[in-house]
Design a protein around this motif. Structure first.
Motif, short mmCIF file in Angstrom:
data_model
loop_
_atom_site.label_atom_id
_atom_site.label_comp_id
_atom_site.label_asym_id
_atom_site.label_seq_id
_atom_site.Cartn_x
_atom_site.Cartn_y
_atom_site.Cartn_z
N VAL A 22 -0.76 6.97 -4.65
CA VAL A 22 -1.91 7.24 -5.50
C VAL A 22 -1.59 6.73 -6.90
O VAL A 22 -0.54 7.05 -7.45
CB VAL A 22 -2.21 8.76 -5.55
CG1 VAL A 22 -3.30 9.08 -6.54
CG2 VAL A 22 -2.57 9.27 -4.16
N THR A 49 -8.35 7.50 -7.70
CA THR A 49 -7.37 8.11 -6.81
C THR A 49 -7.96 8.57 -5.47
O THR A 49 -7.28 8.55 -4.46
CB THR A 49 -6.69 9.32 -7.48
OG1 THR A 49 -7.68 10.28 -7.85
CG2 THR A 49 -5.89 8.89 -8.69
N GLU A 74 0.42 14.60 -3.33
CA GLU A 74 0.52 13.15 -3.44
C GLU A 74 1.49 12.73 -4.53
O GLU A 74 1.48 13.28 -5.62
CB GLU A 74 -0.86 12.54 -3.75
CG GLU A 74 -1.91 12.79 -2.70
CD GLU A 74 -1.69 11.99 -1.43
OE1 GLU A 74 -0.92 11.02 -1.45
OE2 GLU A 74 -2.30 12.35 -0.41
N ALA A 76 2.05 10.37 -7.26
CA ALA A 76 1.07 9.60 -8.02
C ALA A 76 1.66 9.10 -9.34
O ALA A 76 2.57 9.72 -9.89
CB ALA A 76 -0.16 10.46 -8.31
#
Length: 170
Positions: A22, A49, A74, A76
């Protein structure tokens, strides 16, 4: 301004974003706030995202909940550029602890005080160019060469002295 913060952030994003499932880059948070307010900035994060289906969010609380619930597991990277008020970060409401392990949030601002007040872990101050790098940068931009053309050496050194290592001035 003009030291290269945005340029460095763009290079960083282009180099490492593929390492994160992400990723998101808000290029100008101040501009988004002026035009669309904090919900506009949150929608940018949701769009980049999670995709378009999450853009129906109409208030800050719902957008914050979506960001928290959907990104919590996630890994990210989120890069937020041109932050000029602490309130922008507070209302954006993206907290590193809401993101998965190994996540990174990079905030770019001219005002170090904003970063410290927000509680960032590490502040990196972009240094000015040294004399050698200034000369090389100037020559590449002015002459499309790696050296000064001899007839321009006096004026080139005056320019370098005036610019004092600031890339935008060069």
């Amino acid at each position: 301004g003009g030291v290269g913060k945005t340029t460095l952030a763009t290079v960083l994003y282009n180099k490492i974003s593929h390492q994160f499932p992400v990723y998101c880059r808000i290029a100008d948070l101040s501009k988004i706030y002026r035009h669309d307010g904090p919900i506009g900035a949150q929608k940018q994060i949701l769009l980049q995202t999670l995709g378009e289906e999450y853009l129906q969010t109409c208030n800050l609380h719902n957008a914050s909940n979506l960001i928290q619930n959907r990104l919590c597991r996630e890994k990210a990277i989120i890069i937020i550029d041109n932050v000029d008020q602490i309130e922008q970060l507070e209302k954006l409401d993206v907290r590193r602890e809401w993101l998965g392990a190994g996540s990174r949030v990079v905030i770019i601002s001219r005002d170090e005080h904003i970063l410290k007040e927000y509680g960032v872990d590490v502040v990196y101050k972009v240094p000015l160019l040294n004399k050698s790098d200034s000369l090389q940068f100037f020559c590449r931009k002015a002459f499309k060469l790696d050296h000064i053309m001899s007839s321009y050496d006096k004026v080139a050194f005056d320019i370098l002295r005036y610019a004092n290592g600031l890339p935008l001035a060069l």
